[in-house]
Write an enzyme that holds these catalytic residues in place. Structure first.
Site, mmCIF file in Angstrom:
data_model
loop_
_atom_site.group_PDB
_atom_site.id
_atom_site.type_symbol
_atom_site.label_atom_id
_atom_site.label_comp_id
_atom_site.label_asym_id
_atom_site.label_seq_id
_atom_site.Cartn_x
_atom_site.Cartn_y
_atom_site.Cartn_z
ATOM 1 N N SER A 134 125.565 37.238 -117.220
ATOM 2 C CA SER A 134 126.667 36.345 -117.598
ATOM 3 C C SER A 134 127.750 36.268 -116.535
ATOM 4 C CB SER A 134 127.276 36.802 -118.924
ATOM 5 O OG SER A 134 126.376 36.585 -119.989
ATOM 6 N N HIS A 168 117.668 39.001 -120.492
ATOM 7 C CA HIS A 168 117.784 37.573 -120.217
ATOM 8 C C HIS A 168 116.470 37.046 -119.664
ATOM 9 C CE1 HIS A 168 122.407 38.155 -119.452
ATOM 10 N NE2 HIS A 168 122.040 38.434 -120.692
ATOM 11 N N GLU A 205 133.864 30.233 -125.767
ATOM 12 C CA GLU A 205 132.553 30.890 -125.689
ATOM 13 C C GLU A 205 132.099 31.408 -127.050
ATOM 14 O OE1 GLU A 205 130.173 34.426 -123.317
ATOM 15 O OE2 GLU A 205 132.186 34.813 -124.075
ATOM 16 N N ASP A 217 124.988 29.702 -120.695
ATOM 17 C CA ASP A 217 124.955 30.197 -119.322
ATOM 18 C C ASP A 217 123.577 30.683 -118.903
ATOM 19 O OD1 ASP A 217 125.129 32.277 -121.135
ATOM 20 O OD2 ASP A 217 126.593 33.436 -119.989
#
Length: 434
Positions: free
Chosen positions: A93, A392, A261, A308
């Protein structure tokens, strides 16, 4: 407060989503149902940049099934963006946020500094120089990676104590989220002297509008509660924080830049917690609805929405995500309710999910290294939601846009394109160097 624990696509799916979305979209970036008369090539006075952390096309698809109808974002889908960082095909991030805030790729873990340590100017800082108001809203600590990149510069995202004073020193007008532990009393006293109204709970936030043009809301020592657990707190929702931020920022006649966010969609992905992911996606959509309602009425506001990166590699099975609607707690919370021998697995899971657990499933949870993730895996299997990882992934991410300048975000973008395109929509010159 319930205990929560944070742990550090297919082409067909995105194609299907894109076809469905564009079917209801006119070619000026405006929903055919929106009824807005803004000029798609006009100047954006305000920009609302919304980041559902960890959210990909698979999340969007599963959320549509979870909701039972199209989301508020579906009709404004305009493209996708690439997420890789300067030193990895799979970003974190900090690097992703830095690219989206500054237009420069950096290494994972770095906050608005280049790989060689040079401070990078952010879109928020550029907007402030033009006299516009600015705001940051998050359900994580407000010093966490994504909000931090817009108004601070540190070598490592772990330095949240070093990030906190920079948010105030850099003149962010509205700061809403968690992370009170990083704002010592002396810092907040200085903020009050500088004109900030400081609040710490939902009711105080609701009554804060009109008291000052500057607002700090710190609603938890660490991160806010997941949406599933919000009923046990006096913390505002993401939608409530977004509305309060807009109510303050809109008073600036020069306009504003606001970043919002949905932090914990990402954390749910790390835990492979499908119910948490869907519930926080729902909370994020409610915040989007507040932003879009403002933009449609104002007609001079650009809303840009983009995750993101993807987290967890969620897949879409033969849709049974309806079972997630009945779940009332995160897997982490359920694990905290297990006794020392985990002998009450069946009762705990039944209480918070409504699911009957077999002997074999109970034994698997009892022997698991992480009971919370084991519970989440059980729930995901029942919902037919698959996961590739607890980290991720590097897939491309959907981009949504509405308002003047929405046309600029069409196609396949780099994540570094966002600040330059937002500046172009506002008719501002954007420079990457401080």
């Amino acid at each position: 407060m319930k205990k929560t624990v944070k742990k550090a696509l297919s082409v067909a799916a995105i194609s299907a989503m894109a076809i469905g979305a564009f079917a209801g979209t006119s070619f000026n970036g405006n929903s055919a149902e929106a009824g807005s008369t803004y000029n798609p090539k006009g100047k954006a006075k305000n920009v609302i940049f919304m980041i559902p952390d960890g959210y990909s096309a698979s999340y969007a698809t599963n959320y549509r099934w979870f909701k039972g109808e199209e989301s508020a974002m579906d009709s404004i889908l305009v493209g996708m963006h690439r997420t890789y960082s300067a030193n990895s095909k799979v970003t974190d991030s900090a690097a992703a946020g830095t690219a989206m805030a500054t237009g420069v790729k950096t290494n994972n873990g770095m906050i608005s500094t280049s790989p060689d340590g040079e401070e990078l100017k952010t879109i928020l800082e550029t907007v402030e120089e033009k006299g516009k108001a600015t705001g940051l809203v998050a359900t994580s600590t407000i010093t966490h990676a994504t909000p931090a990149v817009f108004a601070s510069h540190v070598p490592t995202r772990a330095d949240e104590a070093g990030i906190a004073p920079q948010l105030i020193e850099n003149g962010v007008d509205v700061i809403l989220g968690g992370g009170k532990r990083y704002f010592p009393d002396a810092l907040l006293t200085e903020a009050k002297q500088d004109g900030y109204n400081v609040v710490s709970d939902k009711s105080a936030l609701a009554s804060s509008v009109g008291k000052s043009d500057k607002l700090i809301g710190l609603f938890a020592s660490d991160a806010l509660a997941p949406e599933l657990d919000r009923d046990e707190t006096n913390e505002p929702s993401l939608a409530e924080m977004t509305q309060s931020a807009l109510d303050v920022l809109k008073k600036d006649k020069d306009g504003f830049f606001l970043m919002v966010e949905g932090s914990q969609i990402d954390w749910a992905g790390h835990d492979n917690d499908a119910a948490w992911a869907m519930k926080d996606s729902e909370a994020f959509e409610k915040a989007v609805e507040k932003a879009l309602a403002f933009a449609k009425k104002d007609k001079n506001t650009l809303v840009v929405i983009a995750g993101d990166h993807d987290t967890g590699g969620m897949s879409v099975g033969n849709a049974n995500v309806e079972v997630l609607r009945n779940i009332t707690a995160t897997g982490d919370f359920m694990a905290s309710k297990l006794d020392a021998n985990r002998s009450n697995v069946k009762n705990v899971v039944k209480q918070y999910t409504g699911l009957d657990v077999t002997d074999a499933e109970a034994a698997k949870i009892q022997s698991a290294k992480d009971a919370g993730i084991a519970i989440n895996q059980l729930v995901s299997e029942r919902a037919r939601v698959g996961w590739a990882t607890t980290d991720h992934t590097g897939v491309d991410i959907p981009v949504y846009a509405f308002g003047p300048g929405a046309d600029l975000f069409r196609g396949l973008l780099e994540n570094t394109d966002f600040p330059e395109l937002m500046a172009e929509a506002m008719k501002l010159k954007y420079g990457k160097q401080k």
